[in-house]
Design an enzyme around this catalytic site. Structure first.
Site, PDB file in Angstrom:
ATOM      1  N   PRO A   1      29.845  55.373  35.480  1.00 36.47           N
ATOM      2  CG  PRO A   1      30.532  57.425  34.638  1.00 36.47           C
ATOM      3  CD  PRO A   1      30.006  56.768  35.872  1.00 36.47           C
TER       4      PRO A   1
ATOM      5  CD  GLU B   1      32.241  26.429  37.319  1.00 33.37           C
ATOM      6  OE1 GLU B   1      32.737  26.097  38.388  1.00 33.37           O
ATOM      7  OE2 GLU B   1      32.912  26.813  36.336  1.00 33.37           O
TER       8      GLU B   1
END
Lengths: 233, 233
Positions: free
Chosen positions: B83, B114
């Site tokens: 979590p 990129e």
DNA sequence: TCAAAAGTGTTCTACTTACACCCATGC
DNA sequence: GCATGGGTGTAAGTAGAACACTTTTGA
């Protein structure tokens, strides 16, 4: 572009396998509510709160069988995401495979009214199982067969302490053919870390008492295969 | 009992591996927005609409590299569900492993500014990667090594047609040691279905021209291992 | 003719297989 | 004793490791 980021319900389904009566068996539950009410299914449940999937699997395993998954072979298998797999909507499930030596009790879960053990072959004949659970069970059996071939997990099916014959019977049941007892014994006992002798023997009912073993630390069966000339680069 | 059924966002992360310059390399993107803005990460994205995870993986692979995953080795690896793995909240990701022979182009995705190729060893040194992507990459490399040992996937790294030496170099790079060329050739050529001869040879730059092969239909490397006395039950 | 890479042959060794045989127990 | 399963020994066949050797090309 319909770039909606989809929120999905996550569940965990358990494939709990054991060897009993010379057959590979799986734990199934009869569903107590829709969808697929009354049909057989793999035990499972929703991911809750701040749980990880592993924690959900451990919780479900305990609820269903009373077993402690941390001391068993419990591994993540695959995540199934077909949008049509659950008629209620988008429910994605992660399947876990548990290999257990025995089942002392089967506890019915919250949305199951009955838990039972059934031979895998029977569970896969016809269209018995709810959701895509037939596919999941087939995948799990494939994984189990594959793992037996390349790892020491077969011992996970044996209640400790166990004999070499107990272990051999696991292989025979899952692969479907007999193994030569003498050669099998030599291989598994010579393999480093597969078995640990306890020094104890069975009190035999018939024949010579058998030596008792525990699982060793090894997990992989080493094999040369394509390797030769193992000079480090 | 806090039995809230958790809705989660699902993403797919790709570990795209290739062999280049004598090294195992992975495709990474530099994140163009928070969280982890500017850091390197595995390419990935949200599950959208009525997609399955497999379809998401195929889409992301095409967006990122222009490659058609249906003609490559692309397999589901593992689903990560901590979590705390994403600071934005509950985001569960399923990692996929793609083995590609070459990368003609790298296309920057929507939230990446990129895309680049980096040796896996470099990507794993230090705490370079965003989220839990270091763990995912480590798991992926483990899986790749394991699969090379027991299956014919090594050929997935080779652009067809390829020579026996090309294939051998893949093993050498991923395992980190040299293999005997003559014994290696004998094994892979004798193994049924691993390689298919094309009848063509390379126009050699140095030395005798090498025979060219295509990938064969076999996926598993057969091995006897624990088997003996294969009488059917 | 030499270097370099491809590919073949050969020896030694180690493992697998099949099966004979011995061991320890209950009846 | 005899049946039953546990466990060891062993000869024949097979496969892997190491490496010498031949082949085919470019320079």
């Amino acid at each position: 572009m319909s770039r909606e980021r989809h929120l999905a319900y996550m569940t965990v389904d358990l494939v709990i396998l054991t060897v009993r009566g010379g057959k590979l068996q799986v734990v199934l539950v009869r569903r107590g509510k829709p969808p697929f009410e009354g049909q057989l299914a793999l035990p499972g449940g929703y991911l809750e709160g701040e749980e990880t999937l592993d924690e959900t699997a451990l919780r479900e395993l305990r609820e269903e069988t009373g077993l402690d998954g941390t001391r068993l072979h419990l591994e993540q298998l695959h995540t199934y995401s077909d949008p049509k797999r659950d008629p209620r909507g988008r429910v994605i499930t992660t399947a876990y495979l548990a290999l257990v030596p025995e089942l002392e009790r089967l506890v019915a879960g919250s949305d199951a009214c009955e838990a039972l053990l059934m031979p895998v072959d029977d569970a896969l004949s016809g269209d018995l199982l709810a959701f895509d659970h037939s596919m999941i069970l087939r995948d799990a059996r494939e994984r189990a067969r594959w793992k037996l071939e390349y790892t020491t997990v077969a011992a996970a099916f044996c209640k400790e302490p166990f004999t070499v014959s107990d272990l051999r019977r696991v292989y025979e049941v899952i692969w479907g053919f007999e193994l030569d007892p003498s050669n099998f014994r030599r291989k598994v006992t010579k393999m480093d870390g597969f078995l640990e002798a306890t020094g104890q023997v069975t009190d035999s009912r018939r024949g010579r008492p058998a030596a008792l073993y525990r699982r060793g630390p090894a997990e992989l069966l080493t094999l040369p295969l394509l390797r030769a000339r193992t000079r480090r680069l």
